[in-house]
Design a protein around this motif. Structure first.
Motif, mmCIF file in Angstrom:
data_model
loop_
_atom_site.group_PDB
_atom_site.id
_atom_site.type_symbol
_atom_site.label_atom_id
_atom_site.label_comp_id
_atom_site.label_asym_id
_atom_site.label_seq_id
_atom_site.Cartn_x
_atom_site.Cartn_y
_atom_site.Cartn_z
ATOM 1 N N THR A 231 82.509 104.428 -109.583
ATOM 2 C CA THR A 231 83.178 105.636 -110.096
ATOM 3 C C THR A 231 84.695 105.566 -110.103
ATOM 4 O OG1 THR A 231 83.282 106.715 -107.920
ATOM 5 C CG2 THR A 231 81.266 107.031 -109.215
ATOM 6 N N GLY A 232 85.286 104.614 -109.377
ATOM 7 C CA GLY A 232 86.739 104.580 -109.259
ATOM 8 C C GLY A 232 87.285 105.582 -108.257
ATOM 9 N N THR A 233 86.401 106.261 -107.521
ATOM 10 C CA THR A 233 86.841 107.225 -106.518
ATOM 11 C C THR A 233 87.531 106.508 -105.358
ATOM 12 O OG1 THR A 233 85.009 108.686 -107.056
ATOM 13 C CG2 THR A 233 86.113 109.069 -104.954
ATOM 14 N N ALA A 234 88.703 106.984 -104.988
ATOM 15 C CA ALA A 234 89.489 106.349 -103.927
ATOM 16 C C ALA A 234 89.321 107.098 -102.610
ATOM 17 C CB ALA A 234 90.962 106.311 -104.307
ATOM 18 N N THR A 235 89.227 106.340 -101.534
ATOM 19 C CA THR A 235 89.173 106.901 -100.183
ATOM 20 C C THR A 235 90.427 106.487 -99.442
ATOM 21 O OG1 THR A 235 86.754 106.791 -100.136
ATOM 22 C CG2 THR A 235 87.883 106.984 -98.024
ATOM 23 N N ILE A 236 91.165 107.477 -98.940
ATOM 24 C CA ILE A 236 92.398 107.219 -98.188
ATOM 25 C C ILE A 236 92.131 107.583 -96.730
ATOM 26 C CG2 ILE A 236 94.842 107.769 -97.926
ATOM 27 C CD1 ILE A 236 93.196 108.693 -101.162
ATOM 28 N N PRO A 237 92.129 106.622 -95.826
ATOM 29 C CA PRO A 237 91.796 106.932 -94.429
ATOM 30 C C PRO A 237 92.839 107.832 -93.775
ATOM 31 C CG PRO A 237 92.556 104.672 -94.635
ATOM 32 C CD PRO A 237 92.414 105.191 -96.026
ATOM 33 N N ALA A 238 92.378 108.636 -92.830
ATOM 34 C CA ALA A 238 93.274 109.503 -92.067
ATOM 35 C C ALA A 238 93.887 108.726 -90.905
ATOM 36 C CB ALA A 238 92.507 110.719 -91.544
ATOM 37 N N ASN A 239 94.990 109.254 -90.397
ATOM 38 C CA ASN A 239 95.664 108.736 -89.207
ATOM 39 C C ASN A 239 96.214 107.316 -89.388
ATOM 40 O OD1 ASN A 239 95.169 111.100 -87.610
ATOM 41 N ND2 ASN A 239 93.034 110.433 -87.447
ATOM 42 N N ILE A 240 96.637 107.003 -90.607
ATOM 43 C CA ILE A 240 97.354 105.754 -90.845
ATOM 44 C C ILE A 240 98.848 106.054 -90.805
ATOM 45 C CG2 ILE A 240 97.827 103.890 -92.473
ATOM 46 C CD1 ILE A 240 95.034 103.803 -91.264
ATOM 47 N N THR A 241 99.528 105.535 -89.807
ATOM 48 C CA THR A 241 100.982 105.716 -89.714
ATOM 49 C C THR A 241 101.620 104.688 -90.644
ATOM 50 O OG1 THR A 241 100.792 106.459 -87.422
ATOM 51 C CG2 THR A 241 102.980 105.781 -88.175
ATOM 52 N N PHE A 242 101.898 105.129 -91.865
ATOM 53 C CA PHE A 242 102.308 104.175 -92.897
ATOM 54 C C PHE A 242 103.797 103.893 -92.916
ATOM 55 C CE2 PHE A 242 102.180 108.383 -94.957
ATOM 56 C CZ PHE A 242 103.443 108.460 -95.530
ATOM 57 N N GLY A 243 104.617 104.745 -92.280
ATOM 58 C CA GLY A 243 106.046 104.490 -92.353
ATOM 59 C C GLY A 243 106.847 105.069 -91.212
ATOM 60 N N ASN A 244 107.869 104.319 -90.813
ATOM 61 C CA ASN A 244 108.856 104.821 -89.863
ATOM 62 C C ASN A 244 110.127 105.132 -90.641
ATOM 63 O OD1 ASN A 244 111.425 104.100 -88.118
ATOM 64 N ND2 ASN A 244 109.838 104.849 -86.714
ATOM 65 N N TYR A 245 110.537 106.396 -90.596
ATOM 66 C CA TYR A 245 111.687 106.852 -91.374
ATOM 67 C C TYR A 245 112.896 107.141 -90.484
ATOM 68 C CZ TYR A 245 108.701 107.196 -95.498
ATOM 69 O OH TYR A 245 107.864 106.902 -96.558
ATOM 70 N N GLY A 246 112.973 106.424 -89.379
ATOM 71 C CA GLY A 246 114.114 106.565 -88.487
ATOM 72 C C GLY A 246 113.895 107.623 -87.434
ATOM 73 N N SER A 247 113.986 108.864 -87.828
ATOM 74 C CA SER A 247 113.843 109.961 -86.863
ATOM 75 C C SER A 247 112.394 110.410 -86.687
ATOM 76 C CB SER A 247 114.692 111.156 -87.298
ATOM 77 O OG SER A 247 114.267 111.646 -88.560
ATOM 78 N N TYR A 248 111.491 109.883 -87.500
ATOM 79 C CA TYR A 248 110.085 110.288 -87.385
ATOM 80 C C TYR A 248 109.186 109.247 -88.043
ATOM 81 C CZ TYR A 248 110.345 111.657 -92.296
ATOM 82 O OH TYR A 248 110.512 111.639 -93.660
ATOM 83 N N ASN A 249 107.905 109.284 -87.662
ATOM 84 C CA ASN A 249 106.875 108.492 -88.321
ATOM 85 C C ASN A 249 106.063 109.387 -89.245
ATOM 86 O OD1 ASN A 249 107.520 106.082 -87.083
ATOM 87 N ND2 ASN A 249 106.020 106.332 -85.426
ATOM 88 N N ALA A 250 105.668 108.847 -90.383
ATOM 89 C CA ALA A 250 104.812 109.579 -91.321
ATOM 90 C C ALA A 250 103.419 108.970 -91.295
ATOM 91 C CB ALA A 250 105.390 109.518 -92.728
ATOM 92 N N LYS A 251 102.401 109.833 -91.309
ATOM 93 C CA LYS A 251 101.026 109.332 -91.291
ATOM 94 C C LYS A 251 100.144 110.178 -92.206
ATOM 95 C CE LYS A 251 99.245 112.048 -87.370
ATOM 96 N NZ LYS A 251 98.604 111.972 -86.039
#
Length: 291
Positions: A231-251
């Motif tokens: 189907t092309g349906t995408a699954t994006i897992p939760a709790n992946i800390t994908f980036g450090n932006y200096g003052s905080y991490n994004a997940k």
């Protein structure tokens, strides 16, 4: 990286707006008008139309009446996102409403017939919007075009005046390459920028060169999505800390979703993002098109 601190500059403006609206509460005094009607969403059924199975595939939701008694529900459709110009709508189906929960089901064959195109003319990778028009037993008519948009947008009412289905096509690797950014609500990239996507074994794509933009942050963990081959349906897992932006991490948080359409070269994702001390940033859209 969203310009998170901009929200701080809006606080005073919002306060003024709320104060000015406070004296106009009569606008929301529904005791001054008659009782209308809408349908609430009971549940989403299948919202994927399978291009490989056009003869039998169908989309459906289940709704329930709220307000005055409904006689019929007429379903219209358009290609693309919601369009509140009713002259653009095409009638596809009509239901007699007998009370209680009502399933609204539109097949690919019925959708194509309503739009005046062959079934094979349905576009893979494209959303189709359905509009529910309510014909009441007293003759009044309510639909998304004549109902206040702000009223429809109040989540507590859970209105189902509009709904969408998407035509999908199978996922076929490889999908690696250069993509043009169409939309990035996280604002790491501007529309028109180019980014790189990498294939990963097992029908996965690596978006680590997209989020974070190296100009703003560094990779903590690879942001990889899994794609359903059928189907092309995408699954994006939760709790992946994908980036450090200096003052905080994004997940990532739960509830993310999306599609990867090999047939059109378009990746459309809605990613739930947490920005550490700045909190939940909501569901952010990322749309990329292969060059």
């Amino acid at each position: 990286m969203r310009k998170i601190l901009i929200t701080l500059l809006l606080v005073s403006a919002v306060g003024v707006l709320l104060y000015s609206c406070e004296k106009k509460s009569d606008v929301s005094d529904f005791s001054n008008v008659g009782v209308g009607a809408y349908v609430t969403l009971v549940k989403n059924g299948n919202l994927i139309l399978d291009y490989g199975n056009l003869a039998t595939t169908a989309a459906d939701i289940t709704v329930k009446q709220y307000g005055s008694d409904i006689d019929k529900i007429k379903v219209y459709a358009t290609e693309g996102l919601a369009n509140l110009d009713k002259t653009a709508w095409k009638a596809v189906k009509e239901y007699t409403y007998n009370g209680g929960e009502q399933q609204l089901k539109v097949s690919a064959v019925e959708l194509a017939a309503g739009l005046g195109i062959p079934t094979t003319g349905l576009k893979t990778g494209s959303p189709y919007t359905f509009y529910n028009e309510l014909i009441l037993k007293d003759g009044r008519v309510f639909n998304p075009a004549n109902t206040n948009g702000a009223f429809q947008g109040i989540s507590n009412y859970n209105m189902a005046f509009t709904w969408q289905a998407v035509v999908v096509c199978p996922y076929v690797a490889p999908m690696a390459g250069t993509y043009t950014v169409i939309q990035d609500d996280w604002a790491d990239w501007a529309a028109g920028d180019t980014v790189q996507i990498t294939d990963v074994a097992g029908n996965k794509l690596d978006l680590s060169a997209v989020w974070p933009n190296p100009a703003y942050g560094s990779i903590v963990s690879p942001l990889q999505i899994s794609v359903d081959a059928a189907t092309g349906t995408a699954t994006i897992p939760a709790n992946i800390t994908f980036g450090n932006y200096g003052s905080y991490n994004a997940k990532t948080l739960s509830g993310s979703s999306g599609y990867v359409f090999s047939c059109t070269g378009v990746i459309t994702l809605v990613i739930h993002v947490d920005a550490g001390p700045f909190g939940d940033q909501g569901f952010l859209k990322l749309i990329l098109k292969k060059k």
